[in-house]
Write a protein that holds these residues in place. Structure first.
Motif, short mmCIF file in Angstrom:
data_model
loop_
_atom_site.label_atom_id
_atom_site.label_comp_id
_atom_site.label_asym_id
_atom_site.label_seq_id
_atom_site.Cartn_x
_atom_site.Cartn_y
_atom_site.Cartn_z
N ARG A 1 0.83 -1.22 0.00
CA ARG A 1 0.00 0.00 0.00
C ARG A 1 0.86 1.26 0.00
N SER A 2 1.87 1.28 0.83
CA SER A 2 2.74 2.45 0.91
C SER A 2 3.55 2.63 -0.37
N SER A 3 4.01 1.53 -0.96
CA SER A 3 4.82 1.60 -2.17
C SER A 3 4.02 2.14 -3.35
N ILE A 4 2.77 1.73 -3.46
CA ILE A 4 1.95 2.20 -4.58
C ILE A 4 1.76 3.72 -4.50
N CYS A 5 1.55 4.24 -3.31
CA CYS A 5 1.39 5.69 -3.15
C CYS A 5 2.66 6.42 -3.59
N ASP A 6 3.81 5.90 -3.23
CA ASP A 6 5.07 6.52 -3.63
C ASP A 6 5.28 6.42 -5.14
N LEU A 7 4.89 5.30 -5.74
CA LEU A 7 5.08 5.12 -7.17
C LEU A 7 4.29 6.15 -7.97
N VAL A 8 3.06 6.39 -7.58
CA VAL A 8 2.25 7.39 -8.28
C VAL A 8 2.89 8.77 -8.14
N THR A 9 3.37 9.08 -6.95
CA THR A 9 4.01 10.37 -6.71
C THR A 9 5.26 10.52 -7.57
N ILE A 10 6.06 9.48 -7.67
CA ILE A 10 7.28 9.52 -8.48
C ILE A 10 6.92 9.68 -9.96
N SER A 11 5.90 8.98 -10.40
CA SER A 11 5.49 9.10 -11.80
C SER A 11 5.06 10.53 -12.13
N ARG A 12 4.37 11.16 -11.20
CA ARG A 12 3.97 12.55 -11.39
C ARG A 12 5.19 13.47 -11.41
N LEU A 13 6.12 13.21 -10.50
CA LEU A 13 7.32 14.03 -10.42
C LEU A 13 8.15 13.95 -11.70
N LEU A 14 8.26 12.75 -12.27
CA LEU A 14 9.07 12.55 -13.47
C LEU A 14 8.27 12.73 -14.75
N ASN A 15 6.98 13.06 -14.63
CA ASN A 15 6.11 13.21 -15.80
C ASN A 15 6.17 11.96 -16.67
N ALA A 16 5.88 10.81 -16.05
CA ALA A 16 5.96 9.52 -16.73
C ALA A 16 4.64 8.79 -16.64
N THR A 17 4.45 7.86 -17.55
CA THR A 17 3.28 6.97 -17.52
C THR A 17 3.59 5.79 -16.61
N LEU A 18 2.70 5.51 -15.68
CA LEU A 18 2.90 4.40 -14.74
C LEU A 18 2.19 3.16 -15.24
N VAL A 19 2.92 2.08 -15.31
CA VAL A 19 2.32 0.78 -15.59
C VAL A 19 1.82 0.20 -14.27
N ILE A 20 0.64 -0.38 -14.29
CA ILE A 20 0.08 -0.96 -13.06
C ILE A 20 1.14 -1.80 -12.35
N PRO A 21 1.45 -1.50 -11.09
CA PRO A 21 2.52 -2.23 -10.38
C PRO A 21 2.21 -3.72 -10.24
N GLU A 22 3.27 -4.51 -10.18
CA GLU A 22 3.14 -5.96 -10.06
C GLU A 22 3.36 -6.35 -8.60
N ILE A 23 2.37 -6.97 -8.00
CA ILE A 23 2.45 -7.42 -6.61
C ILE A 23 3.02 -8.84 -6.60
N GLN A 24 4.24 -8.97 -6.14
CA GLN A 24 4.95 -10.24 -6.24
C GLN A 24 4.38 -11.32 -5.32
N GLU A 25 3.78 -10.92 -4.21
CA GLU A 25 3.22 -11.91 -3.28
C GLU A 25 2.13 -12.74 -3.94
N SER A 26 1.41 -12.14 -4.90
CA SER A 26 0.38 -12.89 -5.61
C SER A 26 0.94 -13.57 -6.86
N LEU A 27 1.94 -12.96 -7.50
CA LEU A 27 2.51 -13.57 -8.71
C LEU A 27 3.31 -14.82 -8.41
#
Length: 583
Positions: free
Chosen positions: A26-52
């Motif tokens: 949960r915490s990582s996803i929030c940071d990822l969105v923030t980083i994507s906004r900061l870098l003006n990048a498109t975010l690919v839906i994150p991969e949750i390894q515990e389920s994969l």
């Protein structure tokens, strides 16, 4: 460079792999969105390894959708970040060939790290990968000029990250069933997890095989460089310093001291309680109505939530091959020089249940076996159980954490719950105890815990009641917010109405607000229009796009958002209508 609304022609794509449990995800996803906004990048839906990593789980859900609603996530953030479900086809093959740079940022990485180190590589390669294992990838405290990025974190955590429908329905059904019993209920998260206990050297809180299991994990952490301490430490000294969790027995005594009657319903949250049901026995003796998800849900409810899964081998346990008489004689001859002691008496049989349990390896070998397919599946299931417990804990009439603000730098379940309860209802009854103070209280009455003196009960009650108000909030901001913004999202993600009594802000040494300091709410909030349609909110946000605020690094400018990510709830801890546990 001015960034208004996300555009398809941006700097490239960011894909990410997230390792860890519910709170780290949960915490990582929030940071990822923030980083994507900061870098003006498109975010690919994150991969949750515990389920994969779990083979054979339901094909109805994959990775991110195992926990969260993908469509809701993408739609809620369309004004902030472009999010896609996968890389374009022409880039997928290149990713398989490892042609794109991959980074493993720390949870304390600064914005400058991304602007100076990551952004140039993103512009060059057009795709970068991030591997997150620490529960985040961006520091918690951001400079005042990046106020809107903190609000974005709140929009992600409290609005965009919605559990998939099946989880939400069952979670709210659990809350309704608990309320149907006709009395308020309290949620309690013990925080007894093997990794946490090992990190803080709390092995001696247990006096059985669990101590060895904690020490083994601690030795692994030291070997991997995660921990730079001695293997053997004084757990009781760590407990007195507040570094170890409160045991369920202690929490039960504290709740009785506050005034909760024995018939109070206590919901035990958390998919993992190290030590099992045995450590909960003292709590159950103090309170008759101690329940968990297995008490509130039918088995069929949980099966439906998991979905159809392929069957794994029911019994992978194999007895070790018996030793022949010749082998036993050879071992006896190699036992050492004479005189030798008499041969030991015949060994008692090692019963099957002693070897096939999750701890059975410790009786026969010095190293823990690799996780089995069933272990991976259980880890995936724990994400679902934690999601259900999260819903119940946020909605509970009161919440008591067994272990939070542990100083490890990792996000913890209790802190995330406390942050969301603070965001949704600042006056909710959320205890924020100081474990160091409580350890001193218990040392005073250790020999007479079940029949403490009146002065002891009064002191405990005073401390815990203070933790509900300003004192507890200031302490939470000081200890928890530096490592996890979501644990205390105020004042960035809140506002106050003009008619509310003004609270004098309390500032820390670094100048940031510890208590108070909220901006005034926009007019549409102050006129009781919290339920404004999303289209109207987006129109309001579009009107505010002209109010840019410059950042200190002069690289990114973010449009001002007077309404996005703000709660209309006011921090008012002096309410007279709080639930009295004595009722």
């Amino acid at each position: 460079m001015v960034i208004h609304v996300p555009h398809e022609k941006n700097n490239g794509y960011i894909y990410a792999k997230i390792f860890g449990g519910f709170e780290k995800i949960r915490s990582s996803i929030c940071d990822l969105v923030t980083i994507s906004r900061l870098l003006n990048a498109t975010l690919v839906i994150p991969e949750i390894q515990e389920s994969l990593r779990s083979k054979g789980i339901s094909n109805k859900f994959k990775s991110f959708s195992y926990l969260y609603d993908e469509d809701q996530f993408i739609a809620s953030l369309k004004k902030d970040v472009i999010i896609v479900k996968s890389l374009p086809e022409n880039l997928k093959a290149a990713r398989k060939r490892n042609e794109f740079p991959t980074f493993k940022p720390k949870s304390t990485a600064s914005p400058n790290f991304y602007m100076k180190e990551i952004l140039p590589k993103l512009k060059k390669a057009k795709v970068i990968g991030l591997v997150l294992a620490d529960g985040g990838c961006l520091q918690s405290d951001l400079p005042p000029s990046m106020y809107e990025f903190q609000r974005l974190r709140c929009r992600v955590a409290f609005h965009a990250l919605q559990f998939r429908e099946e989880i939400q329905v069952l979670g709210h059904q659990m809350v309704e069933r608990l309320r149907a019993w006709g009395q308020p209920f309290l949620a309690f998260h013990p925080g007894l997890m093997r990794d946490t206990l090992a990190y803080h050297g709390c092995a001696e809180l247990f006096q059985d095989i669990h101590t060895e299991l904690v020490q083994y994990r601690r030795a692994q952490m030291i070997k991997r460089g995660i921990l730079n301490e001695e293997l053997n430490v004084d757990s009781h000294l760590h407990r007195e310093n507040g570094s170890c969790p409160l045991m369920p027995e202690e929490v039960g005594l504290l709740l009785r001291a506050i005034g909760y009657p024995p018939k109070t319903t206590i919901y035990v949250a958390g998919s993992e309680t190290f030590g099992g049901q045995r450590v909960l026995i003292p709590l159950r003796t103090l309170f008759a109505n101690v329940v968990d998800r297995t008490s509130v849900c039918r088995k069929q409810d949980l099966f439906d939530l998991v979905g159809p899964e392929t069957l794994l081998p029911v019994d992978s346990f194999q007895l070790p091959p018996p030793k022949s008489e010749k082998q036993l004689k050879e071992e006896w001859k190699r036992a050492g020089p004479r005189p030798r002691p008499l041969p030991p008496p015949p060994e008692r049989p090692i019963y099957r249940y002693e070897k096939e349990g999750w701890y059975g390896w410790i009786t026969e070998t010095e190293s823990e076996a690799d996780p089995s397919p069933m272990d991976f599946r259980r880890q995936a299931h724990r994400l679902l159980w934690d999601a259900l417990d999260y819903i119940v804990s946020v909605e509970a009439d009161a919440f008591f954490p067994g272990f939070n603000n542990d100083g490890s730098g990792w996000p913890d379940f209790s802190s995330l719950v406390m942050g969301q309860r603070l965001y949704e209802s600042a006056a909710s009854r959320t205890y924020r105890p100081d474990r160091k103070v409580l350890a001193k209280f218990f040392n005073i009455t250790r020999d007479n815990m079940y029949y403490p003196k009146h002065n002891w009960t009064h002191s405990v009650r005073e401390h815990l009641n203070k933790s509900l108000g300003e004192d507890g909030l200031i302490r939470q901001s000081l200890l928890s917010k530096p490592s996890s913004f979501l644990s205390h999202p105020l004042p960035e993600c809140s506002c106050r109405i003009s008619s509310a009594r003004f609270q004098t802000p309390v500032e820390g040494i670094d100048g940031r607000y510890l208590y108070g300091g909220e901006d005034e709410c926009p007019e549409w909030m102050q006129h009781g229009q919290e339920a404004v349609p999303s289209e109207s909110m987006e129109t309001e946000r579009d009107k505010n796009d002209d109010n840019e605020s410059e950042y200190e690094n002069d690289v990114v400018q973010q449009e001002s958002d007077d309404s996005g990510g703000k709660s209309s709830l006011i921090l008012s801890m002096d309410r007279d209508d709080e639930w009295d546990p004595n009722d």
